[in-house]
Design a protein around this motif. Structure first.
Motif, PDB file in Angstrom:
ATOM      1  N   ALA A   5      43.633  40.318  37.390  1.00 36.16           N
ATOM      2  CA  ALA A   5      42.654  40.945  38.286  1.00 36.16           C
ATOM      3  C   ALA A   5      42.873  42.457  38.342  1.00 36.16           C
ATOM      4  CB  ALA A   5      42.756  40.339  39.681  1.00 36.16           C
ATOM      5  N   LEU A   6      44.136  42.866  38.509  1.00 37.11           N
ATOM      6  CA  LEU A   6      44.438  44.297  38.568  1.00 37.11           C
ATOM      7  C   LEU A   6      44.114  44.979  37.244  1.00 37.11           C
ATOM      8  CD1 LEU A   6      47.848  44.177  40.492  1.00 37.11           C
ATOM      9  CD2 LEU A   6      45.628  44.917  41.392  1.00 37.11           C
ATOM     10  N   PHE A  30      40.895  34.420  36.522  1.00 38.83           N
ATOM     11  CA  PHE A  30      41.786  33.275  36.754  1.00 38.83           C
ATOM     12  C   PHE A  30      42.628  32.948  35.523  1.00 38.83           C
ATOM     13  CE2 PHE A  30      42.989  28.837  37.151  1.00 38.83           C
ATOM     14  CZ  PHE A  30      43.495  28.815  38.443  1.00 38.83           C
ATOM     15  N   GLN A  31      43.928  32.759  35.758  1.00 40.25           N
ATOM     16  CA  GLN A  31      44.890  32.367  34.719  1.00 40.25           C
ATOM     17  C   GLN A  31      45.587  31.087  35.167  1.00 40.25           C
ATOM     18  OE1 GLN A  31      45.356  34.467  31.762  1.00 40.25           O
ATOM     19  NE2 GLN A  31      43.433  35.191  32.677  1.00 40.25           N
ATOM     20  N   ARG A  32      45.570  30.087  34.321  1.00 38.90           N
ATOM     21  CA  ARG A  32      46.125  28.787  34.702  1.00 38.90           C
ATOM     22  C   ARG A  32      47.642  28.808  34.861  1.00 38.90           C
ATOM     23  NH1 ARG A  32      42.683  24.410  34.164  1.00 38.90           N
ATOM     24  NH2 ARG A  32      40.636  24.929  33.313  1.00 38.90           N
ATOM     25  N   GLU A  33      48.309  29.722  34.191  1.00 38.91           N
ATOM     26  CA  GLU A  33      49.782  29.670  34.170  1.00 38.91           C
ATOM     27  C   GLU A  33      50.402  29.886  35.544  1.00 38.91           C
ATOM     28  OE1 GLU A  33      51.414  33.493  32.306  1.00 38.91           O
ATOM     29  OE2 GLU A  33      49.418  33.314  31.420  1.00 38.91           O
ATOM     30  N   SER A  34      49.836  30.805  36.334  1.00 37.40           N
ATOM     31  CA  SER A  34      50.404  31.049  37.664  1.00 37.40           C
ATOM     32  C   SER A  34      49.475  31.959  38.457  1.00 37.40           C
ATOM     33  CB  SER A  34      51.785  31.697  37.561  1.00 37.40           C
ATOM     34  OG  SER A  34      51.679  33.005  37.050  1.00 37.40           O
ATOM     35  N   ALA A  72      41.403  47.932  36.701  1.00 32.62           N
ATOM     36  CA  ALA A  72      41.832  49.208  36.135  1.00 32.62           C
ATOM     37  C   ALA A  72      40.964  49.581  34.932  1.00 32.62           C
ATOM     38  CB  ALA A  72      43.298  49.129  35.719  1.00 32.62           C
ATOM     39  N   GLU A  73      40.663  48.587  34.102  1.00 37.03           N
ATOM     40  CA  GLU A  73      39.842  48.830  32.920  1.00 37.03           C
ATOM     41  C   GLU A  73      38.439  49.281  33.322  1.00 37.03           C
ATOM     42  OE1 GLU A  73      38.556  45.607  29.991  1.00 37.03           O
ATOM     43  OE2 GLU A  73      40.340  46.469  29.039  1.00 37.03           O
ATOM     44  N   ALA A  74      37.943  48.751  34.438  1.00 35.75           N
ATOM     45  CA  ALA A  74      36.591  49.105  34.906  1.00 35.75           C
ATOM     46  C   ALA A  74      36.491  50.566  35.313  1.00 35.75           C
ATOM     47  CB  ALA A  74      36.196  48.211  36.069  1.00 35.75           C
ATOM     48  N   VAL A 126      46.318  47.305  55.212  1.00 34.46           N
ATOM     49  CA  VAL A 126      46.054  46.154  54.341  1.00 34.46           C
ATOM     50  C   VAL A 126      45.617  46.633  52.961  1.00 34.46           C
ATOM     51  CG1 VAL A 126      44.531  44.189  53.937  1.00 34.46           C
ATOM     52  CG2 VAL A 126      45.465  44.598  56.216  1.00 34.46           C
ATOM     53  N   LEU A 127      46.298  46.135  51.939  1.00 32.09           N
ATOM     54  CA  LEU A 127      45.901  46.375  50.557  1.00 32.09           C
ATOM     55  C   LEU A 127      45.111  45.156  50.083  1.00 32.09           C
ATOM     56  CD1 LEU A 127      46.266  48.098  47.855  1.00 32.09           C
ATOM     57  CD2 LEU A 127      48.052  46.422  47.323  1.00 32.09           C
ATOM     58  N   PRO A 128      43.807  45.262  49.873  1.00 33.97           N
ATOM     59  CA  PRO A 128      43.049  44.111  49.377  1.00 33.97           C
ATOM     60  C   PRO A 128      43.140  44.012  47.853  1.00 33.97           C
ATOM     61  CG  PRO A 128      41.545  45.914  49.823  1.00 33.97           C
ATOM     62  CD  PRO A 128      42.925  46.403  50.179  1.00 33.97           C
ATOM     63  N   ILE A 129      43.408  42.839  47.350  1.00 35.83           N
ATOM     64  CA  ILE A 129      43.389  42.603  45.902  1.00 35.83           C
ATOM     65  C   ILE A 129      42.300  41.573  45.631  1.00 35.83           C
ATOM     66  CG2 ILE A 129      44.666  41.717  43.922  1.00 35.83           C
ATOM     67  CD1 ILE A 129      47.171  42.892  45.062  1.00 35.83           C
ATOM     68  N   PHE A 130      41.249  42.033  44.992  1.00 38.39           N
ATOM     69  CA  PHE A 130      40.056  41.211  44.773  1.00 38.39           C
ATOM     70  C   PHE A 130      40.207  40.435  43.467  1.00 38.39           C
ATOM     71  CE2 PHE A 130      35.724  40.152  43.750  1.00 38.39           C
ATOM     72  CZ  PHE A 130      35.122  39.932  44.984  1.00 38.39           C
ATOM     73  N   ILE A 131      40.106  39.121  43.559  1.00 40.65           N
ATOM     74  CA  ILE A 131      40.247  38.252  42.388  1.00 40.65           C
ATOM     75  C   ILE A 131      38.916  37.553  42.150  1.00 40.65           C
ATOM     76  CG2 ILE A 131      41.412  36.225  41.440  1.00 40.65           C
ATOM     77  CD1 ILE A 131      43.824  37.017  43.265  1.00 40.65           C
ATOM     78  N   LYS A 132      38.264  37.900  41.061  1.00 47.16           N
ATOM     79  CA  LYS A 132      37.004  37.249  40.677  1.00 47.16           C
ATOM     80  C   LYS A 132      37.362  36.132  39.705  1.00 47.16           C
ATOM     81  CE  LYS A 132      32.332  38.383  39.208  1.00 47.16           C
ATOM     82  NZ  LYS A 132      31.776  37.866  40.451  1.00 47.16           N
TER      83      LYS A 132
END
Length: 913
Positions: free
Chosen positions: A339-340, A327-331, A344-346, A316-322
């Protein structure tokens, strides 16, 4: 560079990793080491015909150094758990002594011996073809560090030991079950930690820039970082007054409930994800939702990095979305990209939003999207429903979603279309609260907090909410009062300041939705003069929460419920928002999230997470209004402010609002001069008998029963009696009788709580004073004939000369009271406590004194003719000069066969008298 120098230099880096396990080395290698390794690789490349550009050679040097140091750390971790260092070594061998001694030189020499074999192919005299192939493989910079030539050579030298005659001399014992996996896991963790250093980040950026499969590389880097997130602070960063709280150590898993089933939350989520593409986890503020989300991501990341039984595509690859950040309204795809990119920047990797490395994972991979904090995004009903439709479209047999949110931000369950919703449960008092406290006490330098201590402070029920448990623990010392108990008011104030902000103050993140609502609310409250300029956004939200809590109490008093529409009406009335629907909606949604209410149902009943929450907030509203009343000089305006406290009883059985209010008024928030001013207002309010009727009623319809002001007079009277530092309240008959009569007319019961009042000669015959607190009161000469004082507290009261004929005093506490000369003819005093009371000259003829405690009482000259003293305790009582009829008073005294006969020492009297 000479061969021996090459190995010595690389051995230094390896040894740094080994010693760093014990904290003996803070930095494994520096820029000079990297430059030296680069120089070696350039020279060897020229010798063996493998020449590379300098940037590539530098990255190869960095990669080599990281693998060497990580291997050294894993080697020492493997060795540290075995007394003999390896089963094949004799216990007293020279190698054992060398590694158990403090002789670092001996250790380094042994390590270099192994390194000479492991890295022999780097030496110029090594077979030309093999060395060239190894150098070429090093320059490839394989994304899996365990697949690199350096790692493989080290593993062979240290685990197999073939260069010295077999496994008897192996420094890594891989024969034990699970030993290899354990060692590889330690290596991966050490390597992951090095990747977040400056050198590691430089290498990571280079790998992403040159690797064709950038998405796979990025995923690996994120999993490497995620696999060590259990060592990070629960709140992301340390804050003053809070010890370092590693997530993996401090996390206590709450339970979840779905339907009628209760399980540990993560287990529940895992089970349901096997059957449902989307799972929702619902819980109030501070229940541990986000910590659980982080622990889920950690577990999957560690398995992804350490799993050796399955290929990556099956892990399982977890993708954490805070949500507040990503959050982006477009999609939803855009949200995943963001999130990615943020993750990555962190870890020091700057990527463009259009970078291919940020693409959605392919359908062939097993992925769980962890959507944390949906309530932190301001979405309309339609937008939330659309989001869940999009989530369903993003799921498949291999792609799953877990959503964590407060209830208020979720669609109604019928709109969720069968998505299971797990409700997070409070901690269990003994085991989960106790486990958390055990861990806290191991980290904290303060006095230990125990379950027993929480019980004694009456805080255990609150401590089942994890964030409140933390706040109790972190304020355990500062909130203690002189009696050695914890101030609940201080803890509640601390808690609600943070819930009004939407996040715990120790968390570096904020709740944007609540924060913006609080700011707009503050502007409106200032505009209408409800709060001062110095008011913070959190105080503004707390003002509104308190106002809603009191409105909730008023509705309850009418047998109604407060719903979302009522809150809308209240906002329009208080803030005059009729022309500003967007601001009203923003404030309403923020307030409802703070109150844990359902934003989707206009008829949703507003409840408070814990009964005491509403009680505290109602008390806070009273304290706020009382201060406003004192600051107002115009009588008409004072009257208007007083009306805001109409509509419900502040003092009610089973309700702690009055207790909370007294703690606020008598606490540090109110100064002595303010209490004196409040005492003056309270006394004036109590004696003002002018009725105040509902303006909606015609004059001919009004009745004294409809006076709205009496509950306020009653609360003011009681507040005045309990305020610290004031003289006893002097009470006249008229005001007291008119107040009590109102309750009598309405056939309602309200306990008279008036300790230490001065009410000489007050006339309260037939009054209903059940359970009254009149301790220490001066009621000398009072008319309390036929009054109902059962279970009343009259301890230490002055009732000298009082008329208590036919009074009901069953179970009353009169210990230490002065009843000298009191008229108690035919009074009922069964089971009353009169120990140490002064009854000299009292008339008790015909009184029912069965089971009464008269130990140590003064009954000199008392009239006990026809009094019934069956089962009474008269030990130490003085009955000198008392009048009584022995047969009537003590029939058992003349019936030896009767059980429980009393033994009374009556001075100057005998049984025959």
């Amino acid at each position: 560079m000479e061969p021996i120098t090459i190995v010595t230099m690389l051995g230094k880096v390896f040894t740094a990793g080994a010693l760093s396990y014990l904290g003996e080395a803070k930095q494994g290698f520096d820029e000079s080491d990297v430059s030296a390794i680069s120089a070696v690789l350039e020279v060897l490349g020229a010798v063996h015909g493998v020449a590379k550009a300098k940037p590539r050679t530098r990255m190869t040097a960095l990669h080599t150094a990281l693998v060497l140091q990580a291997f050294g750390t894993a080697f020492y971790e493997h060795w540290a758990g075995d007394e003999r260092m390896a089963p094949g070594l004799q216990e007293r061998s020279w190698l054992h002594r060398a590694f158990r001694s403090n002789d670092k030189a001996a250790r380094e020499e042994e390590i270099q011996t192994r390194l000479r074999v492991a890295l022999g192919w780097l030496q110029p005299e090594f077979e030309q073809r093999a060395a060239g192939e190894r150098l070429s493989a090093m320059h490839v910079l394989h994304p899996d560090p365990m697949a690199t030539p350096i790692y493989q050579a080290l593993y062979t030298a240290f685990a197999d030991g073939r260069f010295e005659g077999g496994e008897d001399t192996a420094l890594l014992d891989m024969r034990r079950e699970g030993a290899r996996l354990q060692f590889e896991g330690a290596f991966q963790m050490a390597y992951a930690e090095l990747l977040v250093t400056g050198a590691g980040q430089e290498l990571g950026r280079f790998l992403l820039e040159v690797d064709k499969d950038r998405a796979r590389q990025l995923r690996r880097r994120l999993m490497e970082d995620g696999s060590i997130s259990d060592r990070r602070h629960v709140f992301g960063t340390t804050t003053p007054g809070v010890p370092m709280m590693p997530l993996g150590f401090m996390y206590v898993e709450p339970d979840g409930v779905w339907g009628k089933t209760r399980k540990p939350l993560r287990e529940f989520i895992g089970d349901l994800l096997g059957k449902h593409p989307i799972v929702v986890v619902r819980g109030d503020f501070g229940m541990g939702k986000s910590l659980t989300a982080r622990m889920l991501a950690l577990g999957w990341a560690q398995t992804y990095m350490r799993g050796v039984n399955q290929p990556s595509a099956e892990l399982v690859l977890p993708i954490f979305i805070k949500c507040a950040r990503d959050f982006q309204r477009e999609s939803f795809a855009a949200t995943v990209r963001e999130a990615l990119r943020n993750q990555a920047e962190a870890i020091g990797l700057s990527l463009l939003r259009s970078d291919d490395a940020l693409a959605m994972p392919p359908d062939t991979m097993r992925v769980v999207y962890i959507v944390d904090g949906l309530d932190e995004v301001a979405l309309s009903h339609t937008e939330v429903e659309q989001l869940f439709r999009e989530l369903k479209g993003a799921t498949s047999d291999r792609h799953r979603v877990v959503v964590f949110s407060r209830k208020g931000a979720l669609p109604s369950e019928d709109k969720l279309g069968g998505i299971p919703v797990i409700d997070v449960q409070p901690f269990r008092e003994e085991d989960q609260v106790g486990t958390w406290l055990d861990r806290w006490n191991r980290l904290s330098t303060r006095d230990p907090v125990t379950v027993e201590g929480l019980k004694n402070a009456e805080l255990l029920a609150l401590a089942t909410t994890p964030i409140l448990l933390f706040m109790i623990a972190v304020t355990w010392g500062p909130t203690r009062i002189e009696q050695g108990e914890t101030s609940q008011v201080a803890i509640y104030e601390h808690f609600f300041k943070q819930i009004a902000a939407g996040k715990c103050k120790h968390d570096r993140d904020r709740h944007p939705r609540v924060a913006e609502a609080s700011e707009r609310l503050r502007e409106k409250l200032r505009e209408h003069g409800h709060v001062g300029k110095e008011t913070s956004p959190e105080d503004a939200m707390l003002w509104l929460m308190s106002r809603i809590a009191w409105e909730h109490r008023r509705r309850e008093a009418r047998g109604e419920h407060l719903d979302l529409q009522d809150v809308n009406n209240l906002l329009r009335k208080v803030l005059d928002l009729r022309e500003e629907p967007q601001i009203q909606e923003m404030i309403r949604m923020g307030a409802m999230l703070v109150l844990q209410a359902d934003l989707r149902d206009q008829n949703h009943v507003i409840l408070f997470g814990h009964k005491s929450f509403g009680e505290f907030l109602a008390a806070r509203w009273w304290a706020d209004r009382l201060r406003a009343i004192l600051q107002e000089r115009r009588e008409s305006r004072q009257r208007s402010l007083e009306r805001e406290l109409y509509g419900a009883m502040l003092l009610e059985a089973g309700n702690r609002s009055f207790e909370f209010l007294l703690a606020i008024l008598n606490g540090v928030q109110w100064k002595e001069d303010e209490r004196k001013s409040l005492g003056g207002w309270a006394e004036g309010c109590f004696v003002d008998e002018r009725p105040d009727f509902d303006e909606g009623k015609h004059e001919e319809e009004r009745s004294w029963r409809d006076d709205q002001r009496v509950p306020l007079r009653y609360a003011a009277f009681t507040i005045r009696c309990y305020l610290h530092g004031l003289e006893p309240l002097k009470v006249e008959t008229s005001a007291l009788r008119s107040m009590l009569a109102w309750f009598w007319m309405r056939q309602e019961w309200a306990p008279l709580c008036a300790p230490w009042i001065s009410a000489k000669g007050v006339i309260l015959e037939r009054a209903d004073l059940i359970g009254a607190d009149l301790s220490g009161a001066d009621l000398s000469g009072a008319d309390l004939s036929r009054a109902d004082l059962s279970d009343a507290d009259l301890s230490g009261a002055n009732l000298s000369g009082a008329d208590l004929r036919d009074a009901d005093l069953i179970g009353a506490n009169l210990s230490g009271a002065n009843l000298s000369g009191a008229d108690l003819i035919d009074a009922i005093l069964r089971r009353a406590g009169l120990s140490g009371a002064d009854l000299s000259g009292a008339i008790l003829s015909g009184a029912d004194l069965r089971g009464v405690d008269l130990s140590g009482a003064n009954l000199i000259g008392a009239d006990l003719i026809s009094a019934d003293l069956n089962g009474a305790n008269l030990s130490g009582a003085d009955l000198s000069g008392a009048l009584y009829n022995a047969l009537t008073c003590w029939p058992e005294f003349f019936d030896p066969s009767s059980r429980g006969a009393i033994d009374v020492d009556i001075p100057g009297r005998s049984a025959q008298d």
